[in-house]
Write a protein that holds these residues in place. Structure first.
Motif, mmCIF file in Angstrom:
data_model
loop_
_atom_site.group_PDB
_atom_site.id
_atom_site.type_symbol
_atom_site.label_atom_id
_atom_site.label_comp_id
_atom_site.label_asym_id
_atom_site.label_seq_id
_atom_site.Cartn_x
_atom_site.Cartn_y
_atom_site.Cartn_z
ATOM 1 N N ASN A 138 46.690 36.684 32.208
ATOM 2 C CA ASN A 138 45.317 36.711 32.702
ATOM 3 C C ASN A 138 45.164 37.701 33.844
ATOM 4 O O ASN A 138 44.182 38.447 33.922
ATOM 5 N N GLN A 139 46.154 37.743 34.740
ATOM 6 C CA GLN A 139 46.078 38.660 35.867
ATOM 7 C C GLN A 139 46.154 40.115 35.406
ATOM 8 O O GLN A 139 45.438 40.982 35.920
ATOM 9 N N ARG A 142 42.834 41.085 34.013
ATOM 10 C CA ARG A 142 41.891 41.369 35.102
ATOM 11 C C ARG A 142 42.136 42.760 35.691
ATOM 12 O O ARG A 142 41.193 43.513 35.961
ATOM 13 N N THR A 145 40.991 45.414 33.140
ATOM 14 C CA THR A 145 39.532 45.434 33.073
ATOM 15 C C THR A 145 38.946 46.061 34.334
ATOM 16 O O THR A 145 37.970 46.819 34.274
ATOM 17 N N ILE A 162 37.901 36.658 30.152
ATOM 18 C CA ILE A 162 38.076 37.950 30.821
ATOM 19 C C ILE A 162 38.413 39.069 29.829
ATOM 20 O O ILE A 162 38.146 40.234 30.096
#
Length: 343
Positions: A138-139, A142, A145, A162
């Motif tokens: 997930n990091q 992020r 993105t 995300i």
């Protein structure tokens, strides 16, 4: 001796001025792609020697995108086919030059997935990955993105909320489809087993939920055993399948929700006659095709890779450099259901 075609001949055939043809050949100013193609056709028709240069000019005017792809199991037939379909879909695009960068991971380690995805930063315009669902990823999503690099999840959804989009099968429905086939083809109720790759494969969890819910709702005479984690490996699946067969005389069916199906096929070939235990697996390969033909598998649920790659590249091209904010979409493809009679 025949006269060599000239620029004037090309201009006449194309219905354009000599000055326009000269600009196209020598790159003195920008010429529209449609005009370049018209000149190239005319050059080919009259036999003008500089046709290759014109085609080069056309290629140079088409925008270029670098797209990153992260897959698993480099030596597995399914992922080798996946890589070939990505390259074929990229080569089929004429509106943009796509440079696919395909990388692989060798384990289910969140750290390896995260590191592999992070390496795409600064090297590509968009990323698509088959990956586990984990906070470490997930990091990375992020971070990518935030650098205007949209991320797409493939086959197994990760980075929900995300990532840009998920492309693959509707895994809940796939689990229910497997349960429907198994409970409708097994004559005598008994126990059913299910293998999942691990708790980090969100798609496998959904397949298990779909499988169990269908059995619970429509075939209560069957009992679904506790899910077995095979880490998507052949040997673990093989040993666990043999153990299941030894411990449960009334085992009627096995659903391998992810990888490792080769182990289940091998165990059934060694320990049971064809058709004694119904087996359902995912993806059509040489192994699963043979299992269908020999009666050890009753159904193979396959991902339409060609359509997936075509749609994926369209989404990646549209999103490159401008990822949407907020939760992304889901793009479900229709599965290919394969039975022995269809081969």
């Amino acid at each position: 001796m025949a006269r060599r075609p000239t620029m004037k001949d090309v201009a006449r055939e194309a219905g354009l001025s000599v000055a326009t043809v000269d600009r196209a050949l020598n790159g003195r100013s920008t010429v529209r792609e449609e005009t370049l193609r018209k000149i190239a056709r005319a050059a080919d028709k009259v036999g003008y020697h500089a046709r290759g240069l014109l085609e080069f000019r056309m290629v140079q005017q088409v925008p270029e995108l670098r797209l990153g792809f992260l897959l698993i199991k480099k030596k597995h037939e399914f992922y080798q086919t996946f890589a070939r379909e990505i390259e074929a879909a990229a080569a089929a695009r004429s509106d943009v030059r796509i440079r696919p960068l395909i990388r692989y991971v060798t384990s289910q380690s969140p750290e390896e997935f995260a590191a592999a995805m992070a390496q795409f930063r600064g090297r590509v315009d968009a990323v698509a990955a088959v990956a586990i669902n984990h906070q470490k990823l997930n990091q990375v999503v992020r971070d990518l993105t935030g650098a205007n690099i949209p991320v797409f999840s493939l086959l197994n959804d990760f980075g929900q909320g995300i990532r840009q989009s998920y492309l693959g099968l509707n895994n809940m429905k796939i689990g229910r489809l497997a349960a429907w086939m198994m409970t409708r083809t097994v004559a005598q109720p008994g126990k059913l087993a299910i293998f999942v790759g691990g708790n980090r494969w969100h798609g496998h969890d959904l397949r298990e939920v779909g499988f169990r819910s269908f059995v619970r709702e429509t075939a209560p005479a069957f009992t679904v055993l506790e899910a077995l984690v095979n880490l998507e490996t052949v040997e673990v699946t093989y040993e666990a399948t043999l153990d299941l067969l030894n411990r449960h005389a009334d085992l009627r069916g096995i659903y391998v929700a992810g990888g490792g199906m080769e182990g289940a096929i091998r165990a059934l070939r060694e320990a049971r006659p064809p058709g004694k235990v119904a087996l359902i697996v995912n993806e059509l390969t040489g192994e699963s095709r043979a299992a269908l033909l020999d009666g050890y598998a009753v159904m193979v649920i396959s991902t339409p890779l060609r359509e997936l790659c075509r749609d994926l590249l369209g989404f990646m091209i549209a999103a490159a450099g401008k990822p949407d904010s907020g939760p992304g979409s889901q793009h479900f493809l229709e599965p290919r259901v394969m039975l022995a009679e269809m081969l």
